[in-house]
Motif scaffolding. Structure first.
Motif, short mmCIF file in Angstrom:
data_model
loop_
_atom_site.label_atom_id
_atom_site.label_comp_id
_atom_site.label_asym_id
_atom_site.label_seq_id
_atom_site.Cartn_x
_atom_site.Cartn_y
_atom_site.Cartn_z
N GLU A 80 3.04 6.28 -3.22
CA GLU A 80 3.98 6.41 -3.90
C GLU A 80 3.91 6.59 -5.45
N ALA A 81 3.70 5.56 -5.92
CA ALA A 81 3.52 5.43 -7.23
C ALA A 81 2.44 6.25 -7.80
N GLY A 82 1.55 7.13 -6.91
CA GLY A 82 0.42 7.74 -7.43
C GLY A 82 -1.14 7.13 -7.26
N ILE A 83 -0.76 6.30 -6.08
CA ILE A 83 -2.25 5.27 -6.01
C ILE A 83 -3.19 5.72 -4.59
N ARG A 84 -4.08 6.75 -4.60
CA ARG A 84 -3.36 7.24 -3.25
C ARG A 84 -5.54 7.72 -3.05
N ASN A 85 -5.48 7.19 -1.51
CA ASN A 85 -7.07 7.83 -1.76
C ASN A 85 -7.78 6.31 -2.22
N GLY A 86 -7.37 5.30 -1.78
CA GLY A 86 -8.17 3.82 -2.20
C GLY A 86 -9.84 3.77 -2.13
N ILE A 87 -10.22 2.99 -3.25
CA ILE A 87 -11.41 2.19 -2.53
C ILE A 87 -11.72 1.35 -3.72
N CYS A 88 -12.74 -0.13 -3.21
CA CYS A 88 -12.50 -0.92 -4.14
C CYS A 88 -14.54 -1.13 -4.19
N ALA A 89 -15.03 -0.90 -5.13
CA ALA A 89 -16.30 -2.08 -5.15
C ALA A 89 -16.34 -3.57 -6.05
N PRO A 90 -16.59 -4.05 -4.94
CA PRO A 90 -16.33 -6.12 -5.58
C PRO A 90 -17.44 -5.86 -6.17
N THR A 91 -17.48 -5.96 -7.67
CA THR A 91 -18.55 -6.73 -8.61
C THR A 91 -19.28 -7.76 -8.51
N ALA A 92 -18.79 -8.75 -7.60
CA ALA A 92 -19.28 -9.72 -8.17
C ALA A 92 -18.21 -11.59 -6.68
N ASN A 93 -18.88 -11.63 -6.76
CA ASN A 93 -18.50 -12.53 -5.03
C ASN A 93 -19.20 -13.79 -5.02
N THR A 94 -18.96 -14.53 -5.48
CA THR A 94 -19.10 -15.77 -5.95
C THR A 94 -18.27 -16.88 -5.54
N LEU A 97 0.86 -1.68 -0.18
CA LEU A 97 0.04 -0.47 0.00
C LEU A 97 0.94 1.27 -0.33
N SER A 98 1.69 1.45 0.57
CA SER A 98 3.21 2.38 1.22
C SER A 98 3.23 2.69 -0.61
N GLU A 99 3.96 1.41 -1.59
CA GLU A 99 4.72 1.75 -2.37
C GLU A 99 3.52 2.32 -4.20
N ALA A 100 2.10 2.05 -3.51
CA ALA A 100 0.83 2.11 -4.38
C ALA A 100 1.19 3.96 -4.67
#
Length: 253
Positions: A120-134, A115-118
């Motif tokens: 640093e690479a410009g991937i910040r304030n992340g949110i994830c939305a699962p679209t399918a989980n079966t 997460l820290s290196e992400a």
């Protein structure tokens, strides 16, 4: 640079995604919509989906993450370590990355580094939305910002709605040109002959004359052919036979 339709309201988003003709166009609509909420980084990943071919099961099926980060992420084996991946397999709810330590009951040193290196690479304030989980399907969309800022915000329920609409339309496009599953259909030599002449537009009488059989025999084999293909008329019989690989598509030209 290609410009895509700019969907802002959810109703606009639904209309635009329904009209999307390609996966790139669809992803462009998602990007432009989420940019309204301050998120300029988007990635769509599929872990598994039995409806799609194995080529779709990958991190970043569609994305605009920096390619340097993507290559480093894969080379570092982060797909197996990533706490976002770990938690998306446990939930169907939208979640922010900064809650992962609490949700997972702690993070390993390698997960924290990921997460820290992400960031640093410009991937910040992340949110994830699962679209399918079966058991058969697992996929999700993540959004992030290049810069560290507080302005980026989207209601989790709304992001969930955007993500699920995107996934629905993505599968429509992915399956549109996909071949039908291989089925164990065996045609007799006579059925193959009749199918060929049906594809060339011949009538029962013409087929009977060509094959030197009576019309009743032609119709008997035609009905047997329809039953095997699970269709009710000639055009659909030809179309389905082509899609199943039972008929050369050039023969009907």
């Amino acid at each position: 640079m290609t410009r895509f339709a700019h969907a802002f309201t959810f109703e606009d988003f639904i209309d635009s995604t329904k009209r999307a003709a390609t996966q790139d166009e669809l992803f462009g609509i998602l990007q432009s919509t989420l940019l309204n909420y301050g998120y300029d980084r988007v990635i769509f990943s599929i872990v598994r989906d039995i409806d799609l071919g194995p080529e779709y099961s990958q991190h970043g099926v569609l994305q605009n993450y920096p390619m340097e980060w993507h290559d480093y992420y894969m080379a570092s084996g982060y797909r197996e370590i990533d706490p976002v991946h770990a938690y998306v397999a446990q939930t169907s709810d939208v979640f922010a990355w900064d809650t992962l330590e609490e949700k997972l009951g702690g993070l390993t040193a390698k997960q924290k580094l990921c997460l820290s290196e992400a960031a640093e690479a410009g991937i910040r304030n992340g949110i994830c939305a699962p679209t399918a989980n079966t058991l058969a399907k697992l996929s999700g969309i993540a959004v992030a910002t290049t810069e560290e800022k507080d302005a980026a915000h989207i209601d989790h329920d709304l992001l969930d709605a955007y993500a699920r609409q995107f996934y629905k339309c993505f599968k429509r496009l992915a399956l549109k040109d996909a071949p039908l599953p291989v089925r164990n259909i065996t045609l007799s030599s006579r059925e193959q002959q009749i199918l060929r002449w049906l594809a060339l537009g011949k009538t029962d009488e013409e087929i009977g004359g060509i094959l030197s059989i009576n019309i009743g025999t032609v119709r008997f084999h035609t009905q047997s052919l329809f039953k095997k293909l699970e269709v009710h008329n000639r055009p659909y019989a030809v179309l389905k036979a082509i899609r199943l690989g039972l008929l050369d598509p050039q023969i009907s030209l």
